[in-house]
Design a protein around this motif. Structure first.
Motif, PDB file in Angstrom:
ATOM      1  N   ILE A 209     -16.037   7.847  -1.249  1.00 57.50           N
ATOM      2  CA  ILE A 209     -16.395   8.354  -2.341  1.00 57.50           C
ATOM      3  C   ILE A 209     -15.176   7.818  -3.197  1.00 57.50           C
ATOM      4  O   ILE A 209     -14.253   7.005  -2.683  1.00 57.50           O
ATOM      5  N   LEU A 210     -15.252   8.068  -4.692  1.00 62.08           N
ATOM      6  CA  LEU A 210     -14.268   7.320  -5.482  1.00 62.08           C
ATOM      7  C   LEU A 210     -12.718   7.880  -5.113  1.00 62.08           C
ATOM      8  O   LEU A 210     -12.630   9.123  -4.978  1.00 62.08           O
ATOM      9  N   ALA A 211     -11.625   7.141  -5.531  1.00 64.51           N
ATOM     10  CA  ALA A 211     -10.816   7.652  -5.413  1.00 64.51           C
ATOM     11  C   ALA A 211     -10.158   8.874  -6.238  1.00 64.51           C
ATOM     12  O   ALA A 211      -9.436   9.770  -5.898  1.00 64.51           O
ATOM     13  N   GLU A 212     -10.833   8.724  -7.380  1.00 69.23           N
ATOM     14  CA  GLU A 212     -10.370  10.075  -8.406  1.00 69.23           C
ATOM     15  C   GLU A 212     -10.923  11.247  -7.506  1.00 69.23           C
ATOM     16  O   GLU A 212     -10.571  12.311  -8.217  1.00 69.23           O
TER      17      GLU A 212
ATOM     18  N   SER B 143     -12.353   5.737   2.034  1.00 71.68           N
ATOM     19  CA  SER B 143     -12.747   4.577   1.391  1.00 71.68           C
ATOM     20  C   SER B 143     -13.103   4.689   0.151  1.00 71.68           C
ATOM     21  O   SER B 143     -12.984   5.931  -0.525  1.00 71.68           O
ATOM     22  N   GLY B 144     -13.832   3.712  -0.619  1.00 70.15           N
ATOM     23  CA  GLY B 144     -14.084   3.707  -2.233  1.00 70.15           C
ATOM     24  C   GLY B 144     -12.883   4.032  -3.099  1.00 70.15           C
ATOM     25  O   GLY B 144     -12.784   4.109  -4.076  1.00 70.15           O
ATOM     26  N   ILE B 145     -11.694   3.186  -2.264  1.00 72.10           N
ATOM     27  CA  ILE B 145     -10.476   3.050  -2.963  1.00 72.10           C
ATOM     28  C   ILE B 145     -10.311   1.867  -3.457  1.00 72.10           C
ATOM     29  O   ILE B 145     -10.023   0.918  -2.697  1.00 72.10           O
ATOM     30  N   ILE B 146     -10.116   1.480  -4.886  1.00 74.27           N
ATOM     31  CA  ILE B 146      -9.871   0.263  -5.029  1.00 74.27           C
ATOM     32  C   ILE B 146      -8.386   0.044  -4.961  1.00 74.27           C
ATOM     33  O   ILE B 146      -7.496   0.921  -4.831  1.00 74.27           O
ATOM     34  N   SER B 147      -7.974  -1.263  -4.861  1.00 73.13           N
ATOM     35  CA  SER B 147      -6.705  -1.521  -4.278  1.00 73.13           C
ATOM     36  C   SER B 147      -5.383  -0.908  -5.053  1.00 73.13           C
ATOM     37  O   SER B 147      -4.393  -0.480  -4.746  1.00 73.13           O
ATOM     38  N   GLU B 148      -5.844  -0.941  -6.413  1.00 75.20           N
ATOM     39  CA  GLU B 148      -4.770  -0.215  -7.509  1.00 75.20           C
ATOM     40  C   GLU B 148      -4.512   1.082  -7.051  1.00 75.20           C
ATOM     41  O   GLU B 148      -3.434   1.677  -7.480  1.00 75.20           O
ATOM     42  N   LYS B 149      -5.459   1.697  -6.565  1.00 76.90           N
ATOM     43  CA  LYS B 149      -5.275   3.295  -6.328  1.00 76.90           C
ATOM     44  C   LYS B 149      -4.841   3.661  -4.758  1.00 76.90           C
ATOM     45  O   LYS B 149      -4.541   4.767  -4.536  1.00 76.90           O
ATOM     46  N   ARG B 150      -4.402   2.469  -3.972  1.00 79.37           N
ATOM     47  CA  ARG B 150      -4.064   2.826  -2.662  1.00 79.37           C
ATOM     48  C   ARG B 150      -2.669   3.593  -2.508  1.00 79.37           C
ATOM     49  O   ARG B 150      -2.780   4.577  -1.831  1.00 79.37           O
ATOM     50  N   ASP B 151      -1.916   3.311  -3.355  1.00 82.69           N
ATOM     51  CA  ASP B 151      -0.608   3.884  -2.995  1.00 82.69           C
ATOM     52  C   ASP B 151      -0.671   5.367  -3.596  1.00 82.69           C
ATOM     53  O   ASP B 151      -0.020   6.258  -2.757  1.00 82.69           O
ATOM     54  N   ALA B 152      -1.397   5.472  -4.533  1.00 79.43           N
ATOM     55  CA  ALA B 152      -1.495   6.865  -5.051  1.00 79.43           C
ATOM     56  C   ALA B 152      -2.179   7.791  -3.838  1.00 79.43           C
ATOM     57  O   ALA B 152      -1.797   9.008  -3.803  1.00 79.43           O
TER      58      ALA B 152
ATOM     59  N   GLU C 215      -0.609  11.035  -1.740  1.00 81.71           N
ATOM     60  CA  GLU C 215      -1.104  12.293  -1.674  1.00 81.71           C
ATOM     61  C   GLU C 215      -1.373  12.586  -0.239  1.00 81.71           C
ATOM     62  O   GLU C 215      -1.347  13.877   0.162  1.00 81.71           O
ATOM     63  N   LEU C 216      -2.062  11.692   0.531  1.00 77.93           N
ATOM     64  CA  LEU C 216      -2.201  12.179   2.207  1.00 77.93           C
ATOM     65  C   LEU C 216      -0.815  12.605   2.646  1.00 77.93           C
ATOM     66  O   LEU C 216      -0.805  13.599   3.497  1.00 77.93           O
ATOM     67  N   LYS C 217       0.006  11.877   2.457  1.00 76.89           N
ATOM     68  CA  LYS C 217       1.464  12.121   3.172  1.00 76.89           C
ATOM     69  C   LYS C 217       1.791  13.748   2.677  1.00 76.89           C
ATOM     70  O   LYS C 217       2.490  14.472   3.465  1.00 76.89           O
TER      71      LYS C 217
ATOM     72  N   ASN D  49      -6.679  -0.835   5.798  1.00 74.69           N
ATOM     73  CA  ASN D  49      -7.445  -2.156   5.998  1.00 74.69           C
ATOM     74  C   ASN D  49      -7.907  -2.358   4.552  1.00 74.69           C
ATOM     75  O   ASN D  49      -8.236  -1.321   3.832  1.00 74.69           O
ATOM     76  N   GLN D  50      -8.053  -3.792   4.331  1.00 75.45           N
ATOM     77  CA  GLN D  50      -8.597  -4.167   2.935  1.00 75.45           C
ATOM     78  C   GLN D  50      -9.613  -5.227   3.052  1.00 75.45           C
ATOM     79  O   GLN D  50      -9.545  -6.203   3.789  1.00 75.45           O
ATOM     80  N   MET D  51     -10.584  -5.053   2.175  1.00 78.61           N
ATOM     81  CA  MET D  51     -11.806  -6.137   2.014  1.00 78.61           C
ATOM     82  C   MET D  51     -11.737  -6.366   0.659  1.00 78.61           C
ATOM     83  O   MET D  51     -12.179  -5.496  -0.242  1.00 78.61           O
ATOM     84  N   ASN D  52     -11.680  -7.681   0.234  1.00 76.39           N
ATOM     85  CA  ASN D  52     -11.678  -7.848  -1.360  1.00 76.39           C
ATOM     86  C   ASN D  52     -10.660  -7.099  -1.887  1.00 76.39           C
ATOM     87  O   ASN D  52      -9.489  -6.809  -1.534  1.00 76.39           O
ATOM     88  N   ASP D  53     -11.163  -6.429  -2.956  1.00 75.18           N
ATOM     89  CA  ASP D  53     -10.268  -5.355  -3.570  1.00 75.18           C
ATOM     90  C   ASP D  53     -10.296  -3.930  -3.310  1.00 75.18           C
ATOM     91  O   ASP D  53      -9.937  -2.997  -4.089  1.00 75.18           O
ATOM     92  N   TRP D  54     -10.994  -3.746  -2.031  1.00 69.09           N
ATOM     93  CA  TRP D  54     -11.274  -2.471  -1.579  1.00 69.09           C
ATOM     94  C   TRP D  54     -10.493  -1.996  -0.209  1.00 69.09           C
ATOM     95  O   TRP D  54     -10.175  -2.826   0.276  1.00 69.09           O
ATOM     96  N   VAL D  55      -9.956  -0.697  -0.199  1.00 68.73           N
ATOM     97  CA  VAL D  55      -9.100  -0.304   0.864  1.00 68.73           C
ATOM     98  C   VAL D  55      -9.829   0.999   1.630  1.00 68.73           C
ATOM     99  O   VAL D  55     -10.510   1.582   0.882  1.00 68.73           O
ATOM    100  N   VAL D  56      -9.752   1.014   2.829  1.00 67.59           N
ATOM    101  CA  VAL D  56      -9.948   2.206   3.663  1.00 67.59           C
ATOM    102  C   VAL D  56      -8.611   2.609   4.220  1.00 67.59           C
ATOM    103  O   VAL D  56      -7.806   1.722   4.792  1.00 67.59           O
ATOM    104  N   ILE D  57      -8.405   3.886   4.483  1.00 70.30           N
ATOM    105  CA  ILE D  57      -7.192   4.235   5.060  1.00 70.30           C
ATOM    106  C   ILE D  57      -7.640   5.391   6.145  1.00 70.30           C
ATOM    107  O   ILE D  57      -8.436   6.088   5.921  1.00 70.30           O
TER     108      ILE D  57
END
Length: 319
Positions: free
Chosen positions: A250-253, A275-284, A288-290, A300-308
């Motif tokens: 789903i969306l990072a927001e 996932s659903g996380i654009i790379s710019e939102k990765r650190d945020a 929050e997870l930590k 892991n990243q594919m193109n501009d998208w990230v899974v954690i």
């Protein structure tokens, strides 16, 4: 014969999931996303590709998202709401560029046949191949799992980078007998894949009733009704059970405020795959997870998208 309107939105990639969600909320009977990244990445799977690719049909910038509405709804109202809600996306931290809307007439037969014309089997992970229901497909090796989908009902065909990242993460982490919660199930592709990869039971949730019906149809298509329970629900509100794995594409927001709730529904030592996380939102999202006592296992990243992939720490580990 029912007449349909195709609302075709050209927009930047970051806004694609949000626009697809808006289409769903407005009651679309189907969503498709044309992303140039598909043209650039899908050929790596060889001859068994999902789309019969024509470079000229892929946008040079951004993506094209199409939603379909029949003439039994107020199409003018749909158009006005679509434009208004897309223009409001910056208020939710989603940047907006290249936005353009085209509205076209589509005959029902043309729409139905258009899906079949371009949809072919594709291997989305090492062991998992997505197959359209009308295709005759023979396994290439004994351990290959076949996941059947009807793209005419789909809220995700398994080819978007965020879905592929989740499928790959599930393949790495699911063990026989696991319980999985699939939050924002859409077409049900992650739920079905979870069982094919070894999960014993899956609980799938989506806020949209149309998505729930789509998931149920695809689950039935794969003969997995006994293993997967799908229902309408707002994320995991009111759900008290715990799972070995919670997966949310789903969306990072939406993910950010959801993390605390997800913690309560993951067993100690269990995993939260998001996932659903654009790379710019990765650190945020990682921060929050930590803050909510998750340990980051893999990103892991594919193109501009990230899974954690994050593990829930036990009380002893938190200390």
């Amino acid at each position: 014969m029912t007449e349909w309107k195709e609302f075709s939105v050209s927009i930047n990639s970051e806004a694609s999931d949000a626009v697809a969600a808006i289409f769903d909320d407005l009651g679309t009977s189907g969503v498709s996303i044309v992303d140039r990244n598909d043209f650039l990445t899908l050929p790596e799977y060889g001859i068994d590709t999902l789309w019969e690719l024509d470079e000229n049909k892929f946008p040079l910038e951004g993506v094209i998202i199409k939603g379909y509405f029949n003439d039994h709804v107020d199409l003018k109202e749909v158009e006005e709401n679509l434009i208004s809600r897309i223009n409001n996306l910056p208020e939710y931290g989603i940047s907006l560029s290249h936005f353009h809307l085209d509205v076209l007439d589509v005959k029902e037969d043309d729409w139905a046949n258009a899906w079949k014309k371009y949809y072919y089997p594709v291997g989305v992970t090492r062991f998992l191949t997505i197959v359209p229901q009308w295709e005759t497909y023979e396994k290439r090796f004994d351990d290959e799992r076949l996941l059947y989908l009807d793209p005419g009902l789909a809220f995700g065909t398994g080819t978007h980078p965020t879905t592929q990242l989740c499928l790959q993460a599930l393949e790495m982490t699911i063990r026989k007998g696991h319980t999985v919660f699939d939050v924002g199930t859409g077409s049900g592709v992650l739920s079905i894949a979870s069982v094919l990869l070894g999960a014993e039971t899956v609980q799938a949730y989506d806020l949209d009733e149309v998505a729930v019906r789509s998931a149920r149809d695809n689950i039935k298509l794969n003969g997995l009704e006994e293993a997967i329970d799908v229902r309408a629900n707002n994320l995991l509100k009111g759900i008290e059970e715990q799972a070995d794995i919670v997966v949310a594409n789903i969306l990072a927001e939406i993910i950010l405020p959801f993390i605390a709730d997800a913690y309560a529904n993951v067993k100690d030592g269990g995993l939260f795959i998001t996932s659903g996380i654009i790379s710019e939102k990765r650190d945020a999202v990682i921060s929050e997870l930590k803050s909510n006592h998750f340990e980051i296992i893999q990103v892991n990243q594919m193109n501009d998208w990230v899974v954690i992939i994050a593990k829930k720490l036990s009380k002893e580990e938190e200390g």
